[in-house]
Write an enzyme that holds these catalytic residues in place. Structure first.
Site, PDB file in Angstrom:
ATOM      1  CB  CYS A   1     -13.047 -22.627 -17.549  1.00 40.72           C
ATOM      2  SG  CYS A   1     -13.584 -23.664 -18.915  1.00 40.72           S
TER       3      CYS A   1
ATOM      4  N   GLY B   1     -12.145 -17.777 -22.644  1.00 45.87           N
ATOM      5  CA  GLY B   1     -11.094 -17.146 -21.842  1.00 45.87           C
ATOM      6  C   GLY B   1     -11.637 -16.578 -20.555  1.00 45.87           C
ATOM      7  CB  SER B   2     -10.128 -14.178 -18.212  1.00 46.27           C
ATOM      8  OG  SER B   2      -9.993 -12.965 -18.939  1.00 46.27           O
TER       9      SER B   2
ATOM     10  CD  GLU C   1     -15.910 -21.361 -21.094  1.00 48.97           C
ATOM     11  OE1 GLU C   1     -16.010 -20.877 -19.930  1.00 48.97           O
ATOM     12  OE2 GLU C   1     -14.917 -21.954 -21.492  1.00 48.97           O
TER      13      GLU C   1
END
Length: 472
Positions: free
Chosen positions: A261, A204-205, A227
């Protein structure tokens, strides 16, 4: 709790968020199932997951529809996600089998070996953009290693998680070994803060990844695999096929409506070549079909995940302009809803370099262009980011590629391929603010269990020669 399709706002899923009591019960169930699941052996777990892969295949159409409805991705792309989920199982079994192969030596009746143990009860936090493939990339190797899983999917895509869980249960994964916990971010925070959790695997962020790391700074015995996205560069220099380069740039920057991403956020091109490249890129970008997954012919991209995400992306574009960015193609809303965005390109050459370093990624179809004077400048600009997930070079010159690979700081580095071209048979992860050195994909096995050094002998025996200072 309900989730709406980003395509038309229709309700995609309706249900209830789990309570704290249900979270505690799920963790207790996972802990209770752990001994049985971890001791049945790798071969038995692999057979169960092979059955799961077969169920994924037979449910391909249903999963494709669930992904398309939940994310707005075109059906062609949603189908490739299901295929990646299927392939992940065989790849993971092969990796785990080789990792656990006997690596023992023996000398004077003493055997030495490395063996692996599961961490225990592990939390998997899934993202919205690949609601099947990315959590599956954590879950499959973690189950193979013998862990019990608590899975909290994105509250934007719960439908996919529900179908996924059903297929796992039908495959023979025992109750308690896998637990689905639907809910919003508060559920994720409770899981990450629970004292009876042994590992957290997150995609995610960067903002949420930092929250997880901060909450666990004193839990040194808890494994974290984070990640956290990127701000990936794509450099173009000495390419004969300009149309081919434009196509690779479009695939890198705009696929999944820019919601990967690994998407290229920054196109770096030498000033002397910029007009040719940008003219071809602009022409191809204008031709991109944006639409609903139900459209025929199929679109290249669908909507961004929510209207709020679209607003934030448009605000970022405005900020770029305020900072000195010059719009080449404006990213604009288009029909049928405000979260359908036509891809944009903005020249950021004249903006402050230090500010560019600190920028977060814009999770939308917006590509920044930076023109430079030399290839060395291009590499310096490519490395001018606090992230380090993916990077790419488009060039016909092998010597440039060798130089680029030596100097670039990223965990996924591609030559004459899109930055979004990642293989489950290779590691996937980054450096800097992109991760915590726990790459996923083929390397996920490394964080799903821990190595144990073993020395053993069949019996205790008095040696022929005692150490000095010891008498019988």
């Amino acid at each position: 709790m309900l989730a709406q399709s980003p395509t038309d706002g229709a309700i995609a899923w309706r249900g209830r968020s789990v309570t704290r009591t249900q979270i505690d019960c799920a963790i207790a169930a996972a802990r209770s199932s752990l001994r049985e699941w971890s001791t049945i052996g790798l071969a038995a777990r692999a057979n169960i997951l092979r059955s799961f892969a077969e169920r994924l295949k037979s449910s391909r159409e249903a999963l494709t529809s669930a992904i398309a409805i939940s994310t707005g991705k075109p059906r062609w792309e949603s189908a490739t996600e299901v295929d990646a989920m299927v392939n992940k199982v065989g790849i993971s079994i092969d990796i785990e089998t080789k990792r656990n192969a006997a690596s023992a030596s023996e000398s004077a009746g003493i055997r030495s070996a490395t063996r692996f143990k599961p961490h225990g009860v592990c939390v998997v936090l899934g993202p919205f953009n690949f609601p099947g493939h990315l959590p599956n990339g954590h879950i499959v190797p973690a189950l193979l290693a013998g862990n019990a899983i608590l899975y909290k999917p994105s509250d934007l895509t719960p439908l996919v998680a529900e179908l996924y869980t059903k297929l796992l249960a039908e495959s023979g994964v025992p109750r308690g070994a896998f637990n689905l916990l639907q809910g919003d971010g508060s559920v994720g925070r409770q899981l990450c803060d629970h004292p009876d959790v042994d590992g957290i695997f997150f995609t995610g962020s960067h903002r949420v990844g930092i929250e997880i790391a901060r909450a666990n700074v004193e839990r040194t015995g808890r494994i974290l695999a984070l990640e956290m996205g990127g701000n990936s560069p794509l450099v173009v220099h000495r390419v004969a096929d300009i149309a081919g380069a434009a196509y690779a740039i479009v695939q890198s920057a705009f696929i999944t409506a820019g919601q990967r991403c690994s998407c290229a956020r920054r196109l770096i091109v030498l000033e002397s070549e910029s007009k040719l490249v940008l003219d071809a890129l602009s022409k191809m970008t204008r031709s991109i079909r944006v639409g609903a997954y139900t459209d025929s012919p199929e679109p290249f991209i669908g909507p961004v995940i929510t209207a709020g995400a679209a607003v934030r992306a448009l605000q970022s574009q405005s900020e770029f302009q305020t900072r000195g960015g010059q719009v080449i193609l404006e990213m604009t809303p288009c029909s049928p809803r405000e979260n359908f965005l036509r891809p944009g390109i903005i020249d950021m050459t004249e903006t402050d370099r230090g500010w560019r370093y600190s920028c977060d990624e814009v999770f939308a179809p917006l590509l920044q262009v930076i023109r430079v004077g030399s290839f060395e400048d291009a590499i310096a600009e490519a490395n001018n980011t606090r992230f380090g997930l993916a990077a790419g070079l488009l060039s016909d010159d092998r010597s440039l590629w060798d130089h680029f690979f030596r100097e670039i700081r990223a965990g996924v580095v591609n030559w004459n391929r899109p930055t979004t071209g990642a293989s489950s048979a290779l590691p996937f992860g980054g450096i800097g603010d992109s991760g915590n050195h726990r790459p996923g994909a083929a390397a996920a096995a490394e964080y799903c269990s821990y190595p144990v050094a073993v020395t053993e002998s069949d019996r205790v025996a008095l040696p022929a020669n005692l150490l000095p200072g010891i008498d019988l």
